[in-house]
Structures are given as structure tokens and as C-alpha cells.
Design a protein around this motif. Structure first.
Motif, PDB file in Angstrom:
ATOM      1  N   HIS A  79       0.882  -1.091  -0.103  1.00  0.00           N
ATOM      2  CA  HIS A  79      -0.067   0.055  -0.167  1.00  0.00           C
ATOM      3  C   HIS A  79       0.801   1.401  -0.075  1.00  0.00           C
ATOM      4  O   HIS A  79       0.692   2.058  -0.731  1.00  0.00           O
ATOM      5  CB  HIS A  79      -0.972  -0.041   1.416  1.00  0.00           C
ATOM      6  N   ALA A 122       1.867   2.698  -5.402  1.00  0.00           N
ATOM      7  CA  ALA A 122       1.440   3.869  -6.399  1.00  0.00           C
ATOM      8  C   ALA A 122       2.829   4.840  -6.716  1.00  0.00           C
ATOM      9  O   ALA A 122       2.816   5.088  -7.715  1.00  0.00           O
ATOM     10  CB  ALA A 122       0.449   4.718  -5.558  1.00  0.00           C
ATOM     11  N   THR A 165       7.002  18.397  -2.848  1.00  0.00           N
ATOM     12  CA  THR A 165       6.200  17.954  -1.841  1.00  0.00           C
ATOM     13  C   THR A 165       6.818  17.477  -0.516  1.00  0.00           C
ATOM     14  O   THR A 165       6.403  17.659   0.610  1.00  0.00           O
ATOM     15  CB  THR A 165       5.437  16.640  -2.638  1.00  0.00           C
ATOM     16  N   LYS A 198       1.927  14.239   7.713  1.00  0.00           N
ATOM     17  CA  LYS A 198       1.050  14.289   6.541  1.00  0.00           C
ATOM     18  C   LYS A 198      -0.469  14.482   6.845  1.00  0.00           C
ATOM     19  O   LYS A 198      -1.085  14.837   6.121  1.00  0.00           O
ATOM     20  CB  LYS A 198       1.341  13.486   5.377  1.00  0.00           C
ATOM     21  N   GLU A 242       7.817   9.375   0.744  1.00  0.00           N
ATOM     22  CA  GLU A 242       8.256  10.952  -0.280  1.00  0.00           C
ATOM     23  C   GLU A 242       9.485  11.038  -0.506  1.00  0.00           C
ATOM     24  O   GLU A 242      10.148  11.636  -1.560  1.00  0.00           O
ATOM     25  CB  GLU A 242       7.508  11.988   0.743  1.00  0.00           C
ATOM     26  N   GLN A 292      -1.390  15.763 -13.752  1.00  0.00           N
ATOM     27  CA  GLN A 292      -2.513  15.304 -12.918  1.00  0.00           C
ATOM     28  C   GLN A 292      -2.269  13.845 -12.314  1.00  0.00           C
ATOM     29  O   GLN A 292      -2.925  13.397 -11.577  1.00  0.00           O
ATOM     30  CB  GLN A 292      -3.744  15.255 -13.900  1.00  0.00           C
ATOM     31  N   LYS A 328      -0.775  13.746  -9.205  1.00  0.00           N
ATOM     32  CA  LYS A 328      -1.824  14.544  -8.236  1.00  0.00           C
ATOM     33  C   LYS A 328      -1.743  13.855  -6.641  1.00  0.00           C
ATOM     34  O   LYS A 328      -1.891  14.403  -5.715  1.00  0.00           O
ATOM     35  CB  LYS A 328      -2.898  14.994  -8.852  1.00  0.00           C
ATOM     36  N   SER A 329      -2.072  12.437  -6.826  1.00  0.00           N
ATOM     37  CA  SER A 329      -2.361  11.799  -5.674  1.00  0.00           C
ATOM     38  C   SER A 329      -1.183  11.750  -4.700  1.00  0.00           C
ATOM     39  O   SER A 329      -1.281  11.412  -3.423  1.00  0.00           O
ATOM     40  CB  SER A 329      -2.613  10.273  -6.085  1.00  0.00           C
ATOM     41  N   LEU A 330       0.060  12.150  -5.191  1.00  0.00           N
ATOM     42  CA  LEU A 330       1.392  11.897  -4.339  1.00  0.00           C
ATOM     43  C   LEU A 330       1.639  13.216  -3.910  1.00  0.00           C
ATOM     44  O   LEU A 330       2.648  13.348  -3.209  1.00  0.00           O
ATOM     45  CB  LEU A 330       2.389  11.355  -5.093  1.00  0.00           C
ATOM     46  N   THR A 332       0.194  22.308  -5.365  1.00  0.00           N
ATOM     47  CA  THR A 332      -0.965  21.864  -6.345  1.00  0.00           C
ATOM     48  C   THR A 332      -0.207  21.708  -7.772  1.00  0.00           C
ATOM     49  O   THR A 332       0.993  21.685  -7.767  1.00  0.00           O
ATOM     50  CB  THR A 332      -1.651  23.277  -6.917  1.00  0.00           C
TER      51      THR A 332
END
Length: 901
Positions: free
Chosen positions: A366, A370, A540, A708, A772, A850, A853-855, A860
């Protein structure tokens, strides 16, 4: 009969026509060579002699080409390989750049694919893994998949109709393991008797567990154990005479009956069990469950359950059948003492039915699946960029060889033959680069895996050794890359005009070739996409590190105690822990110490508990999700989380006292918006002891478990009032220079537990950001590689353009053109190509971000800073790449340039 004869006649006529054409081309070349010699200052006789001498070699080459037309394909390929090797040896700079590019690009792809293969794609190395199904339970409001209770497992095993067999197991709990050699902390798995046989595992030595060792009905197991292969080698030196000896787990004695095969991780992926014992022996050495309550209905979902599908039954069919029996199974095993919200929560537990073929490793999978897919997408773009880069370099190299290609065409080489030669060169380069890339991938994946599992209490790893799938993937990438970057130069060479090539040689005053310009612009565009995506991931990490945690981690040490065998028997926590904390506070340099049931900064229950105002009626699924933590007095001072109102916990808040809690400011505001939270009562989760906790303090908001986590709601309970505090606690100590030895000297003499590891809290909090940091590191590497490849492509194109225009530049300089103007013109050509690529790439990057984006966190997808830095970086790199060829152009000697032509 006539058709073969006619074919031979046509072939002979065609060959004679080709030979006449070759002779004509040779005469043309003789005239051109003689004329060139005269222009260099030679006499006509000397010029013709030199041309005839050259013609001798050309004539031999013509005969070789005639013979080559009759060679088998394999021999022509061998000739092409030998010729390519000689060519690469003559151009070591080009060869080195190409191989380095391929090694980095293909090796990076192989490394990421190897990680994905080990984590996502590869089946477990056991018997028929595709027929294995994991059956579990999911509590309301949670995504964690648990097992079944022991009583549910027994009934499930008897009632189900879709599996040919059912395995029960619990893996890799960390316990004290001792033998005659030494004592250590290690992983212990408990399994049913059919575990090894159903997985098709054979012992390395001795025997494995059997159903006779695990009596599920009487709960009287044979006290036998199987050692893990790695544990056996580390602690017993690989001596097979260990079979028959004894090993103890938390003081419980087992007889060693066998050794598991190497690298056997059971139904998991990362950890090899050090000791495996019968499932029914679990109660002998664990704190819970107890043997007296094992067969009773309980709320402890600890038995992992795996079934093997019957022939012809699919996972979907099995899931549908089990869903029908699930409500009845829950109702039959509902503990009699459960009532209210606790009863509702038990009955609302959901059934989970998933494939177990890839292994049961939800935490690692998990966390990293990704990000690895995103990085793999970036790596594919890097390979595409490398193809474009090498295609432009090969085009430049082919253009330099135009004269050679013209001679080969004139001497009878077919256009397909030239294309074959260039394809062979490309495939040879990509094959060597892929071979080096596999070595790089193996080294880099090992380093990545070591960084992932560096924080594990026990040895853990992930099998990333290249298998058939990885080799096939790398081979496919190598062939695809070799063909792709060879297509453009091969098509250009095959379309060449031999008469024109011989007549004009290398003279040209044209600008960079249009195909080369397009390829380099495409490189720049891809580089913008890659650099912008990498920049967002790096930003990030910066944003997460900049998030205020609400506490001070500097000078804080976290120490992890583990119980001695039988050490907690008869120990009264209410008196023991005040004694331990007092001894720790007496250590030199310590400014504060406390107990925390879970370690700060490293994996608390974020949003895992629902908190309600106890004055309201309980409602399933209601309440506010909050971080839940059990801490002792002095914890808030030790980690420096300020108390806004009320008081800290006291040692008088023990297990026999009224239950109390401290809440965060945000939670207090949300639960009691109209007044003071002090003195109010809250309800936390469904455990009976947490249904009426008095709020005695309000603490400042802090992200103590996950930087986070945007949820600042937290509820703290007194550690002495938390029943399971003994299992998961750690000591939190503030003080500069506090050593592990001084902590052990304070705790170990009490005899109940010993201190294992100690870690700095700053290190722990940095480990929380491993996902990260790993993603940013890999993306940053690929972004830097993209910049490097773009610079190489631009440098190669502009160097080639300058070399092709030497005569033109020499004439202009001879006629009085300023060197500065020549430099500016070359720079302008390079920047024009760069800006075109930047424009296209910027538009593509805005569309593609995009995907990451989830990471992102705190950034933005259209972050202005990243969106401006990426194009600027490309322009700066492009300017530097074009500057050297531009300066070289301004220093061309007109006389040398004209004479050389």
C-alpha cells in the motif's frame, strides 16, 4: 523449368547493369578525387596517382560487396557486428556517451520494474499460488484487513464449501527467542498443521509441521518448532545437528524438528520467520489470547485465514458463497459481553475475499505501489528521451559518414543492406547498454530495498533478483530502444543518392538537418515534462518537512523495551512504571522522560478512533475521527506540546482510578463548541473502558504520529489505564547526549524488561517520510538525467551543425564577419529549437501533472514555482550546451577551413 532459368538470366543482367553503374561511379569518383588533389596544390600527375591508389582500395571494396550479395544472412550479420565494433572503437566519445545513456535509461527502467515485479507482479514461489484466496475481516471505518477469531476460524473451516483446504496462520510476531547459543529478538509464526504441505514446501533438513503437531480440538499441541533458514545460519552456524535441540520462545520450550528452505517467507513477501510453531501453542507464550478463552467467542480477529479453491471455483464465486454465510458466522460468534456500540461494531464487520497469489503484504504494498508506478511512468519517458537523444546523435554520426555511405551504395551495397548495418549498430549498442543496465539495476534495487527495511526490528528484505520476467522486460526494452533510435539514421542512409554523396562529399552550408531539429525539440519537450513532474515531487517533500509538528523532536531519544521471559508476571504497572520513569529522570543529562504506548512520529492510529460527546446517545459510525494515544505523566513536557488548559496526567491516574483523557484544541472545539471542555466526558471507540472519560486537559494541536495527517483532532488517555500498554509501549527521553547504555543501566536491573534499540526522534520522524523521500529521490534522479540527455542532444546537434558549416563560416569570417556574430547565430539556432521544445513540453506538462496529483502534499499540480523553474532550467542547460559549439564556430580559421574542403 523455364521460370528458374528466367530468374537466373534476369539476375545476371541486373548484376551486369549494376557493375556498369559501379564502374561509372568509380570513374566519377576518380575525376572528383583528382580535381580535389589539384585544388590542394598537387600536380595533376600526383593527384591522379593518389586517386588511383585510393581506387585500389575501392576496387577491393567493390569485389567484397559483390561477394557479400551472395553471403547468407547470419554471415552478413556477423560482418555487420565486426564492422560496427571497429566503427565504435574509432569513435570512443560517441560510444561512451551512447553506452552511458543506455545504461542509465535501461538500468533505471529495469530497477523500477524489478521492484514492481517483486511487490506487485510476481507470484509467490509456492505450489499453485493462483488458487490461494485470503479471507479476512474489515472493521467499520477502517481499511485494515484483519483475520478471524479462533472460534470463527474453526466454524468457518467446517462450514465452507468452496475451498479444498483452509490454512490458519499468524506470522512474524516479534518475541524473545533463546537457545544454548544466545538470546535474541526474532520473528515467530504460528500455523496450522497443513501450512507447509498446502504450500508445497519441503524441508531443508529434518521435517516440517504436520496436522498431528497442531491439535485444533484439544488445544494440546506438540511443542515442536521449525527454524527459518536464515535464523539457523545466523545463530547455529548452519549446523544440522541442531535438530533435536531446544529453543525457547518467551520461556516456553520447543524441540527443533526441522529447518525451512532458504528465503521461505510463507504467505508474506518480506520477512522470513525465525521460528515456526503450532498455532495452538500461541497461548503458551503470548500475552493474549489465553488457552482458557481460545475456543470462546471473542473480539480478537487474529487468525489469518487462507483457502485453496476447489477445481472450477473462481474467486468471485467463492466470495459470493462466503458472503451468504458471513452474517450467520458473525452472529454465532458474537461475544456475550458485547453490548451497545461494541456489539454493533462487531456485527458491522465486513468480509474480505482477495487473491493471495502475490503474497499478503498490505503495509509495504500500500505504501510503495502507487509511487513506484508513477516513477515507472517517469522512467518510461526517460527511455523515450534516450531514444530521441541517441537518434539525433546517430543522425549526426550518419551525416558525417555520408561520403562512406555514398561509396558503399556506389559499390553495390543495397539500401536495405545499409539500413541493416545501422540497425545492427543500434541493437549492438542497446544490448551492451542493457547488460550494463541490469548490473546497475541489481545494485540500485538492493540499495532501495535496504533503505525501505532499515527500520525493521528484525531482518527483512524483498526478493528483487532478476527473474525471467525481468530479463524478458529488459530484452524487450533493449530491442525496442535499439530499433527506435536506429530508424531515423537508417532511413536517411537508405534514401541517400550515391552520385550526390560522392560529388559533394562533406561540403554543405545548410543549417542543422530538419529531422535532427525535430528530434532535439522533442527531447526538450519530454525533458520539460519530466523536470516539472520531478520538481513537484521534490517540492512535496519540502512542504511536508516544513509542516509544523507542534512539538520539538530535537534531543529526544526513543527507547524500545522488550519483556524478559516471564518478566511481566506479577508486575503491577501502577507501581512499576513510576519507578522506571523515576530511574530514567535520574540519568545524567535527562531533562524529562515518559511512557508512550506508540512511538511519536512513527505510526499511530491517525483517525482510527471515533470520539463522541458522552452526553449524546451512542450511534454506530458517528463521532469525530481522531488520533488516539496512551501516554504517561510528563509526556507533554518531554516532547514539548503545550497544555492550553487543565492539567497533565498524574501517576494517581492509575488502573483503579477514574478514567481521564486530554484532548487537542481542535477536538475540544469540535466536540464542545459552546463551552469549556474541562470536566466534560467523551466516548472513544467501542471498548468498554473508554465509554466515559473525563476531560482533564486541553493540549495544543500536534502531529505526533504522521506529519502528513491534516487531522489535528487527538485524544490522549492515561497509559496506566490502557490495558494493552505493556505490549506496544516505548520510553520517550529528552536530554542531549543520552546514550543507549545509560538507558539500559536504568531499566535492565529491574528485571522485568530489557532495552533493545534506541533511536533519535528526529530520525524516526524522517523515516515517516520514507515514501516521499524515496519518490522525490528517484524522480529527482530522472529529472536530472532528462536535463543531461537534453544537453547532450543539443550539444551533439549544434556540434554537428558547426562541423558541417565550417566552409560557410570560414568564408564569412574571411569576408570580415565578426566572430561574436557567428557565436550569436549558432546560439540563436540552438535556442530557437530549445524554445520550441519548451513551449510544446510546457503544454504537455500541464496536462500530465494530474498523474502525480495523488502523491502531492501542500503543492498544487500547477505550482507556479515549479512551473517557472522547469522551463528556465531547460533554457539555461540548453544555452550552456550550445555555448561550446558556438565558441568553436567563432574560432574557425578561414584558411584551414577552405583548404580542408
Amino acid at each position: 523449368m523455364l521460370r528458374p532459368l528466367l530468374s537466373r538470366i534476369v539476375a545476371a543482367c541486373s548484376g551486369r547493369r549494376l557493375d556498369r553503374r559501379i564502374d561509372e561511379e568509380i570513374e566519377t569518383h576518380l575525376a572528383l578525387a583528382t580535381d580535389a588533389g589539384i585544388r590542394r596544390g598537387l600536380t595533376p600527375e600526383a593527384a591522379r596517382t593518389g586517386a588511383l591508389r585510393a581506387l585500389g582500395g575501392i576496387t577491393q571494396t567493390r569485389e567484397a560487396h559483390r561477394d557479400a550479395r551472395r553471403l547468407p544472412f547470419v554471415e552478413t550479420v556477423c560482418q555487420d557486428v565486426r564492422y560496427a565494433i571497429r566503427g565504435f572503437r574509432r569513435t570512443p566519445i560517441f560510444t561512451g556517451i551512447a553506452l552511458l545513456t543506455l545504461m542509465l535509461a535501461i538500468g533505471a527502467n529495469t530497477a523500477i520494474f524489478s521492484l514492481l515485479n517483486a511487490l506487485v507482479f510476481r507470484d509467490l514461489p509456492i505450489r499453485e499460488p493462483q488458487s490461494l484466496v485470503q479471507v479476512g475481516s474489515i472493521a467499520p471505518g477502517s481499511t485494515y484487513e484483519g483475520g478471524l477469531t479462533y472460534a470463527m476460524f474453526r466454524e468457518f473451516e467446517q462450514r465452507q464449501q468452496v475451498f479444498s483446504s483452509v490454512i490458519g496462520w499468524l506470522s512474524n510476531g516479534v518475541f524473545n527467542i533463546a537457545s544454548d547459543n544466545a538470546a535474541t529478538r526474532g520473528t515467530v509464526s504460528v500455523v496450522t498443521g497443513n501450512f507447509f504441505s498446502e504450500l508445497g514446501v519441503r524441508p531443508f533438513a529434518g521435517r516440517l509441521l504436520t496436522p498431528a503437531d497442531v491439535n485444533m480440538a484439544t488445544l494440546r499441541p506438540n511443542m515442536v518448532a521449525v527454524l527459518g533458514h536464515g535464523f539457523w545460519r545466523r545463530h547455529f552456524g548452519g549446523d544440522v545437528r541442531v535438530i533435536g535441540q531446544r529453543v525457547t520462545v518467551e520461556g516456553t520450550v520447543f524441540t527443533i524438528v526441522g529447518i525451512a528452505p532458504p528465503a521461505f517467507t510463507g504467505l508474506g513477501l518480506t520477512t522470513e520467520a525465525d521460528v515456526t510453531v503450532p498455532l495452538t501453542a500461541y497461548t503458551q507464550f503470548s500475552l493474549s489470547p489465553s488457552a482458557s478463552t481460545l475456543n470462546r467467542p471473542s473480539g480478537s480477529f487474529w487468525v489469518r485465514t487462507t483457502g485453496r479453491l476447489k477445481p472450477g471455483v473462481t474467486i468471485a464465486q467463492a466470495g459470493a458463497a462466503l458472503a451468504v454465510m458471513w452474517p450467520t458466522l458473525k452472529a454465532a460468534n458474537l461475544p456475550a459481553e458485547f453490548a451497545g456500540a461494541q456489539r454493533q461494531r462487531f456485527l458491522a464487520t465486513q468480509l474480505s475475499v482477495t487473491s493471495a497469489a502475490k503474497g499478503i503484504e498490505p503495509g509495504v504494498r500500500h505504501k510503495f505501489e502507487a509511487p513506484l508506478f508513477v516513477v515507472f511512468g517517469i522512467a518510461v519517458l526517460v527511455v523515450t528521451l534516450a531514444c530521441v537523444n541517441l537518434a539525433s546523435l546517430m543522425l549526426a554520426r550518419t551525416a558525417v559518414r555520408r561520403h562512406e555511405m555514398g561509396i558503399r551504395l556506389a559499390l553495390g551495397a543495397g539500401r536495405g543492406r545499409l539500413a541493416q548495418q545501422l540497425l545492427t549498430e543500434g541493437l549492438l549498442l542497446s544490448s551492451v547498454g542493457a547488460g550494463c543496465g541490469i548490473g546497475l539495476a541489481y545494485w540500485s534495487t538492493g540499495a532501495i530495498v535496504r533503505s525501505i527495511f532499515r527500520d525493521y526490528l528484525v531482518p527483512a528484505t524483498l526478493n528483487v533478483r532478476p527473474d525471467a520476467r525481468v530479463i524478458a522486460f529488459t530484452s524487450l526494452v533493449a530491442v525496442a530502444v535499439g530499433v527506435l533510435f536506429s530508424l531515423a539514421p537508417a532511413s536517411q542512409a537508405a534514401a541517400g543518392n550515391p552520385s550526390g554523396e560522392l560529388r559533394h562529399g562533406s561540403r554543405t552550408s545548410s543549417r542543422p538537418h530538419h529531422t535532427g531539429q525535430v528530434l532535439v525539440a522533442a527531447q526538450v519537450a519530454l525533458s520539460v515534462v519530466l523536470v516539472m513532474s520531478a520538481g513537484l515531487l521534490v517540492r512535496t517533500l519540502q512542504q511536508i518537512r516544513a509542516v509544523p509538528s507542534g512539538m520539538r523532536a530535537d534531543d529526544v531519544t526513543v527507547a524500545y523495551p522488550s519483556p524478559r521471559p516471564g518478566g511481566y508476571e506479577g508486575v503491577d504497572n501502577d507501581s512499576y512504571y513510576p519507578t522506571v520513569i523515576g530511574r530514567l529522570n535520574a540519568v545524567a543529562g535527562v531533562r524529562g522522560a515518559a511512557v508512550s504506548v506508540t512511538k511519536p512520529g512513527g505510526g499511530g492510529i491517525g483517525g482510527g478512533e471515533r470520539v463522541e460527546n458522552a452526553a449524546t446517545p451512542p450511534e454506530a459510525g458517528a463521532g469525530i475521527g481522531a488520533v488516539f494515544a496512551g501516554v504517561s505523566p510528563g509526556f507533554f513536557d518531554t516532547v514539548q506540546i503545550p497544555l492550553r488548559s487543565g492539567r497533565d496526567f498524574r501517576w494517581s491516574d492509575h488502573s483503579r482510578a477514574a478514567r481521564v483523557a486530554i484532548v487537542s484544541q481542535t477536538l475540544a472545539r469540535r466536540l464542545f463548541p459552546s463551552g469549556n471542555a474541562l470536566g466534560q466526558r467523551v466516548r472513544v471507540g467501542v471498548a468498554p473502558w473508554r465509554q466515559s472519560l473525563e476531560v482533564v486537559g486541553v493540549a495544543a494541536d500536534a502531529r505526533i504520529y504522521d506529519l502528513k495527517d491534516s487531522n489535528l483532532s487527538a485524544v490522549y488517555v492515561a497509559a496506566l489505564q490502557q490495558p494493552d500498554s505493556v505490549n506496544w509501549k516505548c520510553f520517550v527521553i529528552r536530554g542531549a547526549g543520552v546514550s543507549a547504555e545509560s538507558v539500559r543501566a536504568a531499566v535492565d536491573p529491574l528485571g522485568a524488561e530489557r532495552i533493545g534499540r534506541t533511536e533519535a526522534l528526529t530520525y524516526i520522524m524522517d523515516r515517516v517520510l520514507l515514501q516521499e523521500r524515496l519518490t522525490a529521490m528517484l524522480a529527482g534522479f530522472f529529472g536530472g538525467l532528462a536535463l543531461l540527455l537534453a544537453a547532450i542532444g543539443l550539444y551533439g546537434l549544434m556540434s554537428y551543425a558547426v562541423a558541417q558549416r565550417r566552409r560557410d563560416i570560414g568564408i564569412r569570417l574571411a569576408l570580415g564577419a565578426a566572430p561574436r556574430r557567428v557565436t550569436a547565430e549558432v546560439l540563436r539556432d540552438g535556442l530557437r529549437i530549445t524554445l520550441t521544445g519548451v513551449g510544446v513540453g510546457f503544454a504537455a506538462a500541464l496536462a500530465s501533472v494530474q498523474l502525480v496529483k495523488s502523491l502531492l502534499f501542500g503543492v498544487t499540480p500547477y505550482d507556479p514555482l515549479t512551473a517557472s523553474i522547469a522551463p528556465i532550467a531547460l533554457v539555461i542547460v540548453a544555452t550552456l550546451a550550445c555555448l561550446l559549439p558556438a565558441l568553436r564556430a567563432s574560432r574557425v580559421d578561414p584558411i584551414v577551413a577552405l583548404r580542408a574542403d
